[in-house]
Design a protein around this motif. Structure first.
Motif, short mmCIF file in Angstrom:
data_model
loop_
_atom_site.label_atom_id
_atom_site.label_comp_id
_atom_site.label_asym_id
_atom_site.label_seq_id
_atom_site.Cartn_x
_atom_site.Cartn_y
_atom_site.Cartn_z
N GLU A 45 0.84 -1.14 -0.03
CA GLU A 45 -0.29 -0.12 0.08
C GLU A 45 0.72 1.26 0.04
N ILE A 46 0.58 2.19 -0.83
CA ILE A 46 1.29 3.36 -0.99
C ILE A 46 0.62 4.63 -0.22
N VAL A 47 1.57 5.28 0.68
CA VAL A 47 1.04 6.30 1.19
C VAL A 47 2.11 7.39 1.20
N TYR A 48 1.67 8.42 0.35
CA TYR A 48 2.82 9.35 0.40
C TYR A 48 2.71 10.44 1.48
N CYS A 49 3.80 10.81 1.89
CA CYS A 49 4.06 11.68 3.20
C CYS A 49 5.32 12.65 3.03
N ASP A 50 5.12 13.62 3.56
CA ASP A 50 6.44 14.49 3.95
C ASP A 50 6.51 14.50 5.50
N LEU A 51 7.87 14.20 5.80
CA LEU A 51 8.46 13.81 7.26
C LEU A 51 8.02 14.89 8.17
N GLY A 52 8.12 16.23 7.61
CA GLY A 52 7.92 17.53 8.19
C GLY A 52 6.51 17.61 8.70
N ASP A 53 5.73 17.02 8.27
CA ASP A 53 4.28 16.79 8.52
C ASP A 53 3.69 16.11 9.53
N LYS A 54 3.51 16.43 10.65
CA LYS A 54 3.40 15.84 12.12
C LYS A 54 2.38 14.84 11.98
N GLY A 71 13.73 6.93 5.15
CA GLY A 71 13.48 8.38 4.49
C GLY A 71 14.40 9.59 5.33
N GLY A 72 14.24 10.56 4.37
CA GLY A 72 14.97 11.92 4.84
C GLY A 72 16.14 12.18 3.74
N GLN A 73 16.83 13.10 4.41
CA GLN A 73 17.85 13.88 3.46
C GLN A 73 18.95 12.77 3.55
N ALA A 74 19.71 12.37 2.48
CA ALA A 74 20.60 11.31 2.45
C ALA A 74 22.03 11.58 2.34
N THR A 75 22.28 13.11 1.95
CA THR A 75 23.57 13.51 1.62
C THR A 75 23.69 14.92 2.49
N GLU A 76 24.78 15.33 2.55
CA GLU A 76 25.04 16.73 3.02
C GLU A 76 24.33 17.73 2.29
N ALA A 77 23.39 18.47 2.90
CA ALA A 77 22.55 19.75 2.51
C ALA A 77 22.74 20.78 3.28
N SER A 78 21.68 21.87 2.95
CA SER A 78 21.55 23.02 3.97
C SER A 78 20.95 22.47 5.20
N ALA A 85 13.64 17.07 7.53
CA ALA A 85 13.71 15.68 6.98
C ALA A 85 14.20 14.64 8.43
N ASN A 86 15.33 15.24 8.57
CA ASN A 86 16.18 14.45 9.61
C ASN A 86 16.13 14.79 11.06
N ILE A 87 15.68 15.94 11.33
CA ILE A 87 15.50 16.59 12.86
C ILE A 87 14.02 16.59 12.91
N ASP A 88 13.15 17.33 12.57
CA ASP A 88 11.78 17.37 12.70
C ASP A 88 10.84 15.92 12.30
N GLY A 89 11.60 15.46 11.15
CA GLY A 89 11.00 14.29 10.56
C GLY A 89 11.28 12.97 11.50
N MET A 90 12.44 13.08 12.21
CA MET A 90 12.59 11.88 13.24
C MET A 90 11.85 12.20 14.34
N PHE A 91 11.69 13.30 15.03
CA PHE A 91 10.88 13.56 15.99
C PHE A 91 9.34 13.18 15.78
N HIS A 92 9.05 13.58 14.66
CA HIS A 92 7.61 13.12 14.24
C HIS A 92 7.48 11.61 14.18
N LEU A 93 8.45 10.83 13.51
CA LEU A 93 8.27 9.54 13.77
C LEU A 93 8.20 8.78 15.06
N TYR A 94 9.01 9.42 16.08
CA TYR A 94 9.19 8.77 17.29
C TYR A 94 7.90 9.08 17.92
#
Length: 266
Positions: A45-54, A71-78, A85-94
């Protein structure tokens, strides 16, 4: 077999491997990304989701027995990109896992860039201090810390895999130390979802390479025995390219060129 397994970042390199090869672990595979997942397979089943959306992440996680979080940003970026993706998104996931009716077991795709400023002459284990080599690496250290806290406080089990270089074969001489085959990666995921007690281990994601810098003795209880070895590719690499100079970042630091990458600004 789990009822429902969530794979985030299922359109990425390793996320696609998970999508292709983990279908036997659950009755339903819920795959997610922001876009580009194509048509659902037989038990998908496919569910589209932005990790920044709690709220969206909480809906995504509900009902899942296991999560493979690629999921998340996979390389160095701003910082702005990494934070979403990697900070807010991780908090939302947990937070979603904490509130879920199923309390899923989680695999977190951490990275060797959490320890990238260690020298290649050092042999590391799970107790070695983190030394991130960029903002991306910092986000992975944050993710490991968040997983630890949610385990200690709420009992959510997580395996944080410090993935080295997971490709069909090593692409350069540094990867002779960091390489993990797709087969060994899948074997590790299978063990993580099989063991009765997981806890919250840090695992170095690499095959049984002769040139490895990493020691996984502390997670021997998982029963994971990597079977592949990058050494079989050494002659091919030697024929294709010169080894790096002795003072090159790819020959000095475990994180390679990430150690000399600057701060990315918007």
């Amino acid at each position: 077999m789990m009822k429902r397994l969530l794979i985030t970042g299922a359109n990425g390199g390793l996320g696609s491997v998970c999508r292709q090869r983990l279908g036997h672990l659950a009755e339903t595979i819920r795959i997610s990304a922001r876009k580009g997942l194509g048509e659902a397979g037989p038990n998908e089943e496919i569910v589209y989701c932005d990790l920044g959306d709690k709220a969206a992440v909480e809906a995504l996680v509900e009902g899942c027995d296991g999560i493979v979080h690629m999921g998340g940003q996979a390389t160095e970026a701003s910082w702005e990109t990494i934070r979403n993706a990697n900070i807010d998104g991780m908090f939302h996931l947990y937070e979603a896992a904490r509130k879920s009716s199923t309390t899923p077991r989680i695999i977190f795709a951490s990275s060797n860039h959490a320890i990238g400023f260690h020298k290649q002459t050092e042999r590391l284990d799970a107790k070695s201090p983190t030394r991130p080599d960029g903002l991306y690496g910092v986000s992975k250290v944050f993710g490991e810390a968040l997983a630890s806290m949610y385990h200690d406080k709420f009992g959510i089990e997580t395996a944080s895999i410090r993935i080295g270089s997971c490709f069909p074969e090593p692409k350069d001489h540094r990867m002779l130390s960091t390489w993990m085959s797709h087969d060994d990666f899948v074997r590790l995921i299978e063990r993580i979802f099989t063991v009765p007690r997981l806890g919250c281990p840090i695992i170095y994601g690499a095959s049984a390479n002769d040139a490895s810098w990493w020691d996984n003795r502390e997670v021997a209880y998982l029963g994971w025995r990597p079977q592949d070895n990058s050494e079989v590719f050494r002659a091919k690499l030697d024929a294709a390219m010169e080894p790096p100079a002795a003072d090159a970042p790819t020959a000095v630091y475990q994180g390679g060129v990430f150690t000399v990458d600057g701060i990315h600004e918007e």
